[in-house]
Every structure is written in structure tokens, then in C-alpha cells.
Design an enzyme around this catalytic site. Structure first.
Site, PDB file in Angstrom:
ATOM      1  N   TRP A 202       0.802  -1.225   0.000  1.00  0.00           N
ATOM      2  CA  TRP A 202       0.000   0.000   0.000  1.00  0.00           C
ATOM      3  C   TRP A 202       0.839   1.280   0.000  1.00  0.00           C
ATOM      4  O   TRP A 202       0.300   2.368  -0.140  1.00  0.00           O
ATOM      5  CB  TRP A 202      -0.950   0.010   1.204  1.00  0.00           C
ATOM      6  CG  TRP A 202      -2.147  -0.879   1.026  1.00  0.00           C
ATOM      7  CD1 TRP A 202      -2.472  -1.609  -0.075  1.00  0.00           C
ATOM      8  CD2 TRP A 202      -3.190  -1.107   1.987  1.00  0.00           C
ATOM      9  NE1 TRP A 202      -3.651  -2.280   0.134  1.00  0.00           N
ATOM     10  CE2 TRP A 202      -4.114  -1.993   1.389  1.00  0.00           C
ATOM     11  CE3 TRP A 202      -3.441  -0.660   3.295  1.00  0.00           C
ATOM     12  CZ2 TRP A 202      -5.263  -2.433   2.048  1.00  0.00           C
ATOM     13  CZ3 TRP A 202      -4.570  -1.103   3.958  1.00  0.00           C
ATOM     14  CH2 TRP A 202      -5.469  -1.981   3.329  1.00  0.00           C
TER      15      TRP A 202
ATOM     16  N   GLU B  49      11.442  -6.543  -9.138  1.00  0.00           N
ATOM     17  CA  GLU B  49      10.692  -5.338  -9.467  1.00  0.00           C
ATOM     18  C   GLU B  49      11.577  -4.406 -10.296  1.00  0.00           C
ATOM     19  O   GLU B  49      12.328  -3.595  -9.733  1.00  0.00           O
ATOM     20  CB  GLU B  49      10.260  -4.626  -8.181  1.00  0.00           C
ATOM     21  CG  GLU B  49       9.343  -5.451  -7.314  1.00  0.00           C
ATOM     22  CD  GLU B  49       8.386  -4.561  -6.522  1.00  0.00           C
ATOM     23  OE1 GLU B  49       7.182  -4.798  -6.621  1.00  0.00           O
ATOM     24  OE2 GLU B  49       8.848  -3.628  -5.851  1.00  0.00           O
TER      25      GLU B  49
ATOM     26  N   GLY C 179       4.941   1.776 -10.862  1.00  0.00           N
ATOM     27  CA  GLY C 179       4.097   2.967 -10.864  1.00  0.00           C
ATOM     28  C   GLY C 179       4.085   3.706 -12.193  1.00  0.00           C
ATOM     29  O   GLY C 179       3.628   4.844 -12.281  1.00  0.00           O
TER      30      GLY C 179
ATOM     31  N   HIS D  41      12.761  -2.454  -0.861  1.00  0.00           N
ATOM     32  CA  HIS D  41      11.957  -1.945  -1.984  1.00  0.00           C
ATOM     33  C   HIS D  41      12.733  -0.839  -2.703  1.00  0.00           C
ATOM     34  O   HIS D  41      13.446  -0.060  -2.070  1.00  0.00           O
ATOM     35  CB  HIS D  41      10.616  -1.410  -1.465  1.00  0.00           C
ATOM     36  CG  HIS D  41       9.664  -1.091  -2.576  1.00  0.00           C
ATOM     37  ND1 HIS D  41       9.734   0.098  -3.273  1.00  0.00           N
ATOM     38  CD2 HIS D  41       8.658  -1.803  -3.129  1.00  0.00           C
ATOM     39  CE1 HIS D  41       8.798   0.093  -4.210  1.00  0.00           C
ATOM     40  NE2 HIS D  41       8.128  -1.042  -4.140  1.00  0.00           N
TER      41      HIS D  41
ATOM     42  N   GLY E  39       1.414  -2.783  -6.251  1.00  0.00           N
ATOM     43  CA  GLY E  39       1.311  -1.478  -5.613  1.00  0.00           C
ATOM     44  C   GLY E  39      -0.062  -0.878  -5.855  1.00  0.00           C
ATOM     45  O   GLY E  39      -1.050  -1.241  -5.204  1.00  0.00           O
ATOM     46  N   GLY E  40      -0.150   0.036  -6.832  1.00  0.00           N
ATOM     47  CA  GLY E  40      -1.368   0.793  -7.107  1.00  0.00           C
ATOM     48  C   GLY E  40      -2.645  -0.037  -7.149  1.00  0.00           C
ATOM     49  O   GLY E  40      -3.659   0.333  -6.550  1.00  0.00           O
TER      50      GLY E  40
HETATM   51  P1  PGA Z   1       3.021  -0.641  -8.788  1.00  0.00           P
HETATM   52  O1  PGA Z   1       4.038  -0.824  -7.567  1.00  0.00           O
HETATM   53  O2  PGA Z   1       2.206  -1.917  -8.866  1.00  0.00           O
HETATM   54  O3  PGA Z   1       2.171   0.546  -8.434  1.00  0.00           O
HETATM   55  O4  PGA Z   1       3.844  -0.436 -10.000  1.00  0.00           O
HETATM   56  C1  PGA Z   1       4.677  -2.047  -7.316  1.00  0.00           C
HETATM   57  C2  PGA Z   1       5.597  -1.915  -6.128  1.00  0.00           C
HETATM   58  O5  PGA Z   1       6.241  -0.878  -5.985  1.00  0.00           O
HETATM   59  O6  PGA Z   1       5.712  -2.836  -5.297  1.00  0.00           O
END
Ligand code: PGA
Length: 275
Positions: free
Chosen positions: A28, A185, A191, A113, A252-253
């Protein structure tokens, strides 16, 4: 220190099968108050309750961990922190230890992260210390690695991933790996709406598994769950999950809305049956 960690996970390691159970985790980031956390769980509970094909984790901000852990229990969702400090306690203003996280009822933590690396000075060395602290306190660690756009474009992807793994996982023994999950990632996909194609992600995951095979052992590599993260959405999760080395997602989003998160959790359901 190493011994006490090995002891803690001794019973657990035998439970992790070689056929890896999928894991869908929501990160989140700096979103959601306690009230918003409550609203999310009210909405998501009927959508994901009873799910057995994958493990489900939500990582809210520290302030909502305890309430989230209370609400998640009956739904079968596990709760994780987004970061931790490597010391047990001390004069570290603003920091939160693994023990403090554990007390909230959380059982996971994200480590390393890319936003922590990029904006808060996280290094492979601090990641390594944080993994140790998480394991000592009985937290499962979702360890994030990934290259920047510039690193990819200059052909350094594999070198970067290998370096992050070698340094981040340094000193860990084989039995200590059962509570460790790696999340690939690519920074350029976070994002940005620019997901790695399933093929690009698979290539990186396969490389990561190979590295872990060399750094630790082929057995650990086979059992290691590797999540993909970076613009995962209900409409791209399925293609990603079809790849042999992608064992789940760090979202994330799309984890902020109960409906889209639930659709991702139900990635195996046919298109028409999605929420
Ligand atoms: P995102 O973020 O799905 O918004 O791209 C993923 C994350 O940073 O873990």
C-alpha cells in the site's frame, strides 16, 4: 544469532514444498488511514475469503498494521510491514524494529523496496542486515531487487540482479531460506504503467533462480518463490502467472482497491468470471 534463526525456522522449512505456492502481496506504500484500512477489509473479505490456490498478503503503513492484522485473520490474509530497522531497539528516531512489527500481528515484511533504495539510502548491506533482523523475529521477508531503466538500457540488468542477490543474501544458510521470498521489481515498471512483458519478466526470474542456485543451492533455488512487481493489474496478471518462474506478484497501485486486488488474487479465473 545465526543459530537462533535456524532454530526458529527448522520446523517450517520442511513445510515449503518444491511445487511453489503462489503468493499475491499488496504493497500500500504511503496510502490508507486506519479508517480506510477498515473499509478495504470490509469490501475485500467476501471477495477473497476461502482462497486456497495462493497466499495473500497486504502491507499497509505501520500505523494500520495492528488493525489490519485483526481484520485479516478471519479472511485468511497475512499482514506485512513495508520496511523495518535491523536493530532490536535503540536510539533510532522514527525507525521500527522487527519485534515491534511482530507485536502488531504482522508476519511478513518487505525489505529493500526500490523506493527505499532510491529515496532513503537503502543499500545491499542494509538489506542484508534487515533480512537477518526479520528472520530473527520470525518475520517472513519479501526481498526486492531490480534494475533501473538506465541499467537495463546499458546491458547491466544481470550484473545488478546478481550483485543485489549476492550482497543482500550474504551469510544466510540453506535452512534460513524458507521464510525468504524474492520480488523482482524492475524500477522502470514501478508505478509507470509500463509492465515488463511476461517474457522479459520470465527471463529475469529464471536468471534470479539460477543465481540463487549458485549462491545457495539448487534445492533452495527450486523452492524459492519469486514474485514479479511493477504495474501489475487485473488484465496483465494472468500472462505473468503463466510463466514457469513467476510465483506471484507484489502489487502497488492496483492493491489499493478491493475489487482490483481481488481480481489479481483470482488470476486463474476465466476472464468473464472476474470481478
Ligand atoms: P506498482 O508498484 O504496482 O504501483 O507499479 C509495485 C511496487 O512498488 O511494489
Amino acid at each position: 544469532m545465526w543459530n537462533s534463526r535456524s532454530h526458529f525456522w527448522k520446523g517450517v522449512s520442511s513445510l515449503i514444498p518444491n511445487n511453489r505456492k503462489a503468493l499475491i502481496a499488496g504493497n500500500w506504500k504511503m496510502y490508507k488511514t486506519i479508517a480506510e484500512t477498515e473499509a478495504f477489509f470490509t469490501e475485500v473479505a467476501p471477495l477473497v475469503k476461502g482462497v486456497t490456490h495462493c497466499e495473500v498478503v497486504i502491507a499497509p503503513p505501520f500505523t494500520a498494521l495492528r488493525r489490519a492484522a485483526e481484520l485479516a485473520e478471519s479472511v485468511g490474509i497475512s499482514i506485512g510491514a513495508q520496511d523495518l530497522h535491523w536493530e532490536k531497539e535503540g536510539a533510532w528516531t522514527g525507525a521500527i524494529s522487527a519485534t515491534i512489527i511482530r507485536e502488531t500481528g504482522a508476519t511478513f515484511t518487505i525489505v529493500g523496496h526500490s523506493e527505499r533504495r532510491q529515496f532513503f539510502g537503502e543499500t545491499d548491506q542494509s538489506v542484508n542486515k534487515k533480512i537477518g533482523a526479520a528472520l530473527s523475529a520470525g518475520l517472513r521477508a519479501i526481498v526486492c531487487i531490480g534494475e533501473t531503466l538506465q541499467e537495463r538500457e546499458t546491458g547491466q540488468t544481470e550484473a545488478v540482479l546478481n550483485r543485489q542477490l549476492v550482497n543482500g543474501l550474504a551469510g544466510l544458510t540453506e535452512p534460513e531460506f524458507s521464510p525468504i521470498i524474492v520480488a523482482y521489481e524492475p524500477v522502470w515498471a514501478i508505478g509507470t504503467g509500463r509492465t515488463a512483458t511476461p517474457e522479459i519478466a520470465q527471463q529475469a526470474h529464471c536468471f534470479i533462480r539460477g543465481c540463487v542456485g549458485q549462491i545457495v543451492s539448487p534445492t533452495v533455488a527450486r523452492g524459492l518463490r519469486i514474485l514479479y512487481g511493477g504495474s501489475v493489474k487485473p488484465d496483465n496478471i494472468r500472462g505473468l502467472m503463466e510463466q514457469p518462474d513467476i510465483d506471484g506478484a507484489l502489487v502497488g497501485g492496483a492493491s489499493l482497491q478491493a475489487k482490483s486486488f481481488a481480481s489479481i488474487v483470482h488470476y486463474q479465473v476465466m476472464e468473464a468470471a472476474k470481478f
